[in-house]
Design a protein around this motif. Structure first.
Motif, short mmCIF file in Angstrom:
data_model
loop_
_atom_site.label_atom_id
_atom_site.label_comp_id
_atom_site.label_asym_id
_atom_site.label_seq_id
_atom_site.Cartn_x
_atom_site.Cartn_y
_atom_site.Cartn_z
N ILE A 352 0.82 -1.17 -0.03
CA ILE A 352 0.23 -0.02 -0.09
C ILE A 352 0.83 1.25 0.02
O ILE A 352 1.83 1.44 0.74
CB ILE A 352 -0.89 0.08 1.06
N GLU A 353 0.43 2.09 -0.93
CA GLU A 353 1.25 3.35 -0.76
C GLU A 353 1.24 4.05 0.32
O GLU A 353 0.03 4.33 0.68
CB GLU A 353 0.65 4.26 -1.97
N GLY A 354 2.45 4.74 1.00
CA GLY A 354 2.57 5.36 1.91
C GLY A 354 2.76 4.45 3.44
O GLY A 354 2.70 5.06 4.19
N GLY A 355 2.92 3.10 3.09
CA GLY A 355 3.18 2.24 4.22
C GLY A 355 1.88 1.52 4.70
O GLY A 355 0.91 1.91 4.41
N PRO A 356 1.95 0.40 5.00
CA PRO A 356 0.74 -0.57 5.42
C PRO A 356 0.39 -0.23 6.79
O PRO A 356 1.01 0.65 7.66
CB PRO A 356 1.60 -1.88 5.68
N PRO A 357 -1.05 -0.48 6.85
CA PRO A 357 -1.61 -0.20 8.38
C PRO A 357 -1.35 -1.28 9.28
O PRO A 357 -0.53 -2.36 8.85
CB PRO A 357 -3.02 -0.21 8.07
N LYS A 358 -1.24 -1.10 10.61
CA LYS A 358 -1.04 -1.89 11.66
C LYS A 358 -2.12 -3.17 11.32
O LYS A 358 -3.31 -2.93 11.40
CB LYS A 358 -1.10 -1.71 12.99
N LEU A 359 -1.71 -4.51 11.37
CA LEU A 359 -2.72 -5.52 11.03
C LEU A 359 -3.04 -6.32 12.42
O LEU A 359 -1.79 -6.80 12.89
CB LEU A 359 -2.30 -6.46 9.95
N ARG A 360 -4.25 -6.44 13.03
CA ARG A 360 -4.51 -7.18 13.87
C ARG A 360 -5.22 -8.39 13.61
O ARG A 360 -6.36 -8.10 13.02
CB ARG A 360 -5.18 -6.30 15.23
N ILE A 361 -4.89 -9.44 13.98
CA ILE A 361 -5.76 -10.77 13.55
C ILE A 361 -6.34 -11.40 15.02
O ILE A 361 -5.51 -11.79 15.64
CB ILE A 361 -5.17 -11.71 12.70
N THR A 362 -7.56 -11.54 15.04
CA THR A 362 -7.93 -12.46 16.00
C THR A 362 -8.28 -13.83 15.51
O THR A 362 -9.30 -13.81 14.55
CB THR A 362 -9.32 -11.61 16.84
N LEU A 363 -7.74 -14.95 15.83
CA LEU A 363 -7.82 -16.05 15.30
C LEU A 363 -8.69 -17.06 16.22
O LEU A 363 -8.55 -17.18 17.27
CB LEU A 363 -6.60 -16.88 15.12
N VAL A 364 -9.96 -17.28 15.70
CA VAL A 364 -11.01 -17.98 16.33
C VAL A 364 -11.08 -19.46 15.90
O VAL A 364 -11.20 -19.59 14.61
CB VAL A 364 -12.36 -17.41 16.25
N GLU A 365 -10.96 -20.47 16.54
CA GLU A 365 -11.14 -21.83 16.18
C GLU A 365 -11.74 -22.59 17.31
O GLU A 365 -11.49 -22.21 18.48
CB GLU A 365 -9.78 -22.47 15.79
N ARG A 366 -12.37 -23.89 16.89
CA ARG A 366 -12.87 -24.75 18.12
C ARG A 366 -11.74 -25.41 18.81
O ARG A 366 -10.49 -25.46 18.34
CB ARG A 366 -13.30 -25.76 17.20
N PRO A 367 -11.82 -25.39 20.19
CA PRO A 367 -10.75 -26.03 20.98
C PRO A 367 -10.38 -27.53 20.41
O PRO A 367 -11.53 -28.25 20.14
CB PRO A 367 -11.31 -25.84 22.33
N GLN A 368 -9.40 -27.67 20.58
CA GLN A 368 -8.88 -29.24 20.34
C GLN A 368 -8.99 -29.97 21.49
O GLN A 368 -8.79 -29.18 22.79
CB GLN A 368 -7.37 -29.05 19.79
N PRO A 369 -9.08 -31.15 21.44
CA PRO A 369 -9.14 -31.95 22.63
C PRO A 369 -7.59 -32.02 23.25
O PRO A 369 -6.66 -31.93 22.83
CB PRO A 369 -9.55 -33.38 22.30
N GLY A 370 -7.89 -32.26 24.57
CA GLY A 370 -6.33 -32.30 25.13
C GLY A 370 -6.20 -31.05 26.22
O GLY A 370 -7.00 -30.22 26.50
N PHE A 371 -4.83 -31.09 26.64
CA PHE A 371 -4.69 -29.84 27.59
C PHE A 371 -4.15 -28.59 26.77
O PHE A 371 -3.86 -27.81 27.43
CB PHE A 371 -3.59 -30.38 28.30
N ARG A 372 -4.06 -28.77 25.60
CA ARG A 372 -3.59 -27.42 24.89
C ARG A 372 -4.79 -27.25 23.75
O ARG A 372 -4.80 -27.47 22.42
CB ARG A 372 -2.37 -27.66 24.16
N PRO A 373 -6.04 -26.61 24.15
CA PRO A 373 -7.12 -26.59 23.20
C PRO A 373 -6.78 -25.54 22.24
O PRO A 373 -7.22 -25.44 21.01
CB PRO A 373 -8.05 -26.18 24.01
N ASP A 374 -5.60 -24.72 22.49
CA ASP A 374 -5.46 -23.54 21.62
C ASP A 374 -4.16 -23.59 20.77
O ASP A 374 -3.36 -23.01 20.20
CB ASP A 374 -5.37 -22.40 22.12
N LYS A 375 -3.41 -25.01 20.67
CA LYS A 375 -2.25 -25.38 20.07
C LYS A 375 -2.11 -25.04 18.62
O LYS A 375 -1.31 -24.41 18.28
CB LYS A 375 -2.20 -27.01 20.14
#
Length: 598
Positions: A352-375
């Motif tokens: 993007i001309e003039g430089g990129p904006p700050k990008l923030r992504i919120t990643l939503v996913e079903r929890p995985q089984p086990g002790f690390r649902p967000d692995k």
């Protein structure tokens, strides 16, 4: 080259690194020190070292179907639970202590379902296994593959030990990923598409794909009659028809033969009264399957069909349009999976001309089984962070392991000074509707999205609907998936060993759930595009016109070597995709309506 392929190749390379790390782990003493306390907590005896174990058991390691299920089913179900006797090195943390079911044997004549093959007479009995592994260790319905010995079962179960582990110290980006993922033009992808089509033509000329006249109609008729017998629990008639169907179906045959193979498993599970358990075990194993399976499946599907590329193009181009004059952009992705589409967005933002904006992504996913649902979310976030760093795009990432209907707006940390985008590609269909709930979870998610007040809400959905009545729903499933299996049969060689990957990932869970399950256990509740349109309008959204420049770019993708029976059109503010004249999917953009008086 297409950016998605770059990401897949990088991920596949990382899978090889992970496998090497697992196989070269030698500190047995330290490993045992970690394991023993967990076994003591579970009240189990710590097993001997692998080199001391004797594989003399005549039964495979199994766990029972839940006690509540067996109690409610009284004598209709017999399940046996055996202690875990063999530790599978490399399975992540507490997951290695969880039991798994790899098979289930059903004898409908005696109304027995058992985890022990010795308890079921094989004569005049139908069999299906809850899950079975292919060459890559992926769990999928057995298609009635008959096992012949306990040793065969041990081998099948032993292949379940491969679990992907992503070590943050390992490189998460390299030339292999970049080659496929980032946007270098479509030259190489077009070459791969044409190569696939040439292989298909050679297969056809050799006679492998020759169809048997009348086979389609006969299988359709048998499947319909069998569903009618299953609907009234006529076990003798149903079993006769299932046996006939199995003789004509094959997981490696043509499209209808493959589909019939899956449907017979689903019908058999429903008739045995274990459809919901079958589906839960199948999806649990699917989640635990190695990343390489999903990635190779996606890679093949991208070369065979333009659908995924078109949706990513539509989504990213719309995000770029609202981000060009913004200083901060917040993308909320409802269903991140492997994050295939975002590296190319990061690359585009950097230009993007003039430089990129700050990008923030919120990643939503079903929890995985086990002790690390967000692995998996953590792994995707680390990889995206590396891409953002390399392209000098300011980046922030947050993961939420949650069902969509359980998310609270406070968790999303919406800021007033950022452009907010909500992205949902084929995920809202997995949220329950009002059929079995007074307060519709699906409407709650739409209400949450409206509260977020995004500048744009991008939604892709399938164009189909399933009825709550079983017989009608079965016919709808048969009709819909006959098109999908025909599509793959027309674009991917039958001899391709990877062809079952997209089938097992994208189609089999839907089929099993919709046919084998009932009531509140129905996970997939798709709606037609017209139904989604009415629902979203009622929820307070207004549909945005499709950008004609984006339509032109997406059409160019479809014309880039794909089969000419694919089509893409714009209609009623939807960008539609289909096969042989039938609309299969659609993608569109929304924004919340302004409150009156604003």
């Amino acid at each position: 080259m297409d950016p998605t392929l770059d990401y897949i190749n990088r991920y596949l390379f990382e899978e090889e690194i992970d496998e090497l790390n697992i196989n070269t782990y030698k500190d047995e003493a330290a490993l045992q020190d970690i394991e023993k306390p967990f076994y003591e907590i579970l009240g189990q005896k710590y097993p001997p070292a692998p080199n001391e174990q004797l594989l003399t058991s005549s039964k495979s390691d199994l766990s029972s179907i839940s006690s509540s299920t067996s109690t409610s089913s009284n004598n209709n179900m017999l399940a046996e639970s055996l202690p875990v006797m063999e530790y599978c090195r490399g399975i992540e943390e507490g997951m290695k202590f969880l039991p798994n079911i790899n098979k289930l044997v059903a004898n409908f004549k005696e109304n027995i379902v058992s985890a022990d093959p010795s308890e079921v007479k094989y004569e005049n009995s139908a069999r299906f296994k809850l899950a079975e592994k292919d060459e890559l260790g992926m769990m999928f319905p057995s298609r009635s593959k008959k096992y012949t010995s306990d040793r065969d079962l041990d081998i099948l179960e032993g292949r379940s030990s491969k679990i992907s582990m992503i070590d943050s110290e390992e490189p998460i980006r390299d030339d292999v990923y970049d080659e496929v993922l980032l946007d270098h033009g479509d030259h190489q992808l077009k070459g791969e598409i044409w190569s696939l089509r040439e292989t298909l033509q050679l297969e056809a000329s050799s006679g492998v794909s020759k169809e048997i006249q009348g086979g389609h109609h006969e299988l359709y008729t048998l499947l319909i009659r069998c569903s009618e017998a299953v609907a009234i629990y006529d076990q003798q008639r149903a079993q006769e028809l299932l046996n006939k169907i199995r003789m004509q179906s094959s997981p490696k045959g043509n499209g209808i033969q493959r589909l019939a193979s899956v449907l017979t498993d689903a019908l058999e599970a429903r008739l045995a009264g274990v459809g919901s358990e079958y589906f839960r075990r199948l999806t649990a194993e699917l989640v635990k399957s190695p990343d390489i399976y999903f990635l190779k499946g996606h890679h093949l599907l991208i070369r065979a069909a333009p659908f995924i590329r078109v949706y990513h193009c539509f989504s990213n181009r719309n995000i770029l349009n609202v981000a060009r004059n913004a200083s901060k952009v917040h993308v909320i992705d409802l269903g991140i999976h492997f994050g295939f589409q975002w590296p190319s967005l990061i690359q585009a933002l950097s230009k993007i001309e003039g430089g990129p904006p700050k990008l923030r992504i919120t990643l939503v996913e079903r929890p995985q089984p086990g002790f690390r649902p967000d692995k998996r979310i953590e792994a995707v976030g680390q990889r995206l962070k590396e891409y953002a760093r390399s392209f000098n795009v300011p980046f922030e990432c947050k993961g939420i392991a949650s069902q969509l209907e359980s998310i609270r707006i406070e968790e999303l940390n919406i800021n007033d000074d950022e452009v907010v985008v909500v992205n949902s590609i084929f995920r809202l269909r997995e949220v329950s509707d009002e059929t079995f709930a007074i307060d519709s979870p699906r409407d709650r998610v739409l209400k949450l999205i409206r509260q977020i007040k995004p500048q744009i809400f991008i939604q892709a959905e399938s164009n189909r609907s399933y009825n709550s009545f079983f017989l009608t729903r079965f016919r709808q499933v048969l009709s819909t998936h006959a098109v999908f299996y025909d599509l793959l049969d027309s674009t991917i060689p039958r001899r391709d060993m990877e062809r079952q990957m997209p089938e097992n990932v994208h189609f089999v869970p839907d089929i099993i759930n919709s046919v084998a399950c009932e009531g509140a256990d129905l996970t997939y509740k798709p709606e037609t595009l017209k139904q989604w349109q009415r629902r979203n309008l009622r929820a307070g959204f207004q549909q945005l016109p499709v950008d004609l420049d984006i339509v032109k770019e997406c059409k160019n993708l479809v014309r880039g070597g794909y089969d000419n029976r694919y089509f893409i059109e714009e209609d009623d503010n939807w960008l539609l995709q289909g096969w042989k004249g039938r609309v299969l999917h659609g993608v569109t953009a929304w924004k919340p309506k302004l409150e009156e008086g604003c």
